[in-house]
Design a protein around this motif. Structure first.
Motif, PDB file in Angstrom:
ATOM      1  N   ASP A  73       0.826  -1.217   0.000  1.00 42.24           N
ATOM      2  CA  ASP A  73       0.000   0.000   0.000  1.00 42.24           C
ATOM      3  C   ASP A  73       0.853   1.256   0.000  1.00 42.24           C
ATOM      4  N   THR A  74       1.913   1.255   0.782  1.00 43.12           N
ATOM      5  CA  THR A  74       2.777   2.436   0.879  1.00 43.12           C
ATOM      6  C   THR A  74       3.542   2.651  -0.419  1.00 43.12           C
ATOM      7  N   ALA A  75       4.039   1.572  -1.003  1.00 44.28           N
ATOM      8  CA  ALA A  75       4.742   1.686  -2.286  1.00 44.28           C
ATOM      9  C   ALA A  75       3.793   2.189  -3.368  1.00 44.28           C
ATOM     10  N   ALA A  76       2.580   1.676  -3.398  1.00 44.21           N
ATOM     11  CA  ALA A  76       1.599   2.115  -4.395  1.00 44.21           C
ATOM     12  C   ALA A  76       1.284   3.605  -4.225  1.00 44.21           C
ATOM     13  N   ALA A  77       1.170   4.052  -2.993  1.00 47.44           N
ATOM     14  CA  ALA A  77       0.901   5.477  -2.746  1.00 47.44           C
ATOM     15  C   ALA A  77       2.064   6.338  -3.236  1.00 47.44           C
ATOM     16  N   ALA A  78       3.290   5.876  -3.025  1.00 49.25           N
ATOM     17  CA  ALA A  78       4.459   6.627  -3.487  1.00 49.25           C
ATOM     18  C   ALA A  78       4.486   6.706  -5.014  1.00 49.25           C
ATOM     19  N   VAL A  79       4.192   5.596  -5.674  1.00 47.76           N
ATOM     20  CA  VAL A  79       4.179   5.576  -7.136  1.00 47.76           C
ATOM     21  C   VAL A  79       3.079   6.497  -7.673  1.00 47.76           C
ATOM     22  N   ARG A  80       1.892   6.447  -7.068  1.00 47.80           N
ATOM     23  CA  ARG A  80       0.812   7.347  -7.506  1.00 47.80           C
ATOM     24  C   ARG A  80       1.251   8.801  -7.393  1.00 47.80           C
ATOM     25  N   ARG A  81       1.903   9.124  -6.300  1.00 48.14           N
ATOM     26  CA  ARG A  81       2.346  10.508  -6.099  1.00 48.14           C
ATOM     27  C   ARG A  81       3.404  10.900  -7.124  1.00 48.14           C
ATOM     28  N   ALA A  82       4.354  10.007  -7.383  1.00 47.77           N
ATOM     29  CA  ALA A  82       5.391  10.299  -8.383  1.00 47.77           C
ATOM     30  C   ALA A  82       4.773  10.511  -9.759  1.00 47.77           C
ATOM     31  N   PHE A  83       3.828   9.654 -10.121  1.00 47.59           N
ATOM     32  CA  PHE A  83       3.195   9.782 -11.429  1.00 47.59           C
ATOM     33  C   PHE A  83       2.329  11.036 -11.510  1.00 47.59           C
ATOM     34  N   THR A  84       1.716  11.412 -10.417  1.00 47.59           N
ATOM     35  CA  THR A  84       0.945  12.658 -10.379  1.00 47.59           C
ATOM     36  C   THR A  84       1.866  13.858 -10.574  1.00 47.59           C
ATOM     37  N   ASP A  85       3.021  13.825  -9.928  1.00 49.55           N
ATOM     38  CA  ASP A  85       3.999  14.914 -10.083  1.00 49.55           C
ATOM     39  C   ASP A  85       4.502  14.991 -11.525  1.00 49.55           C
ATOM     40  N   ARG A  86       4.776  13.830 -12.120  1.00 52.52           N
ATOM     41  CA  ARG A  86       5.205  13.809 -13.525  1.00 52.52           C
ATOM     42  C   ARG A  86       4.115  14.357 -14.435  1.00 52.52           C
ATOM     43  N   ALA A  87       2.889  13.958 -14.186  1.00 55.17           N
ATOM     44  CA  ALA A  87       1.766  14.433 -15.011  1.00 55.17           C
ATOM     45  C   ALA A  87       1.634  15.951 -14.915  1.00 55.17           C
ATOM     46  N   ALA A  88       1.852  16.494 -13.732  1.00 52.40           N
ATOM     47  CA  ALA A  88       1.772  17.945 -13.558  1.00 52.40           C
ATOM     48  C   ALA A  88       2.856  18.653 -14.375  1.00 52.40           C
TER      49      ALA A  88
END
Length: 99
Positions: A73-88
């Motif tokens: 769960d924690t790794a998935a949350a980190a990946v979601r955040r990284a991908f959100t930052d990249r998308a921005a």
């Protein structure tokens, strides 16, 4: 249309610099997430690759299933955040290029 070669060259250079800035930004993306109980901390890069993993002492009291769930769960949350930052970054680049 461009009036001269100099205008064309200037425009191409500006676009190239923006691309370089985007690439630098993408390389610098890092996301760190910690499980709500503080037992697991995961850091990933902009591609979602693991770059750091830390466990608190409290992890030793978790069952294997609890540990697995916290880690995933924690790794998935980190990946979601990284991908959100990249998308921005990409969205900002596209908006600037279009405007």
């Amino acid at each position: 249309m461009y009036e001269s070669f100099d205008e064309l060259e200037t425009s191409v250079r500006k676009r190239l610099y923006r691309l370089h800035d985007l690439a630098d930004g993408m390389r610098s993306v890092r996301a760190v997430e910690t499980s709500p109980d503080g037992a697991v901390t995961v850091a990933v890069d902009g591609d979602g690759a693991l770059v750091n993993l830390e466990f608190a002492q409290s992890v030793s009291s978790l069952t294997p299933e609890e540990f697995e769930r916290r880690l995933v769960d924690t790794a998935a949350a980190a990946v979601r955040r990284a991908f959100t930052d990249r998308a921005a970054l990409i969205t900002a680049f596209n908006e600037e290029a279009g405007g």
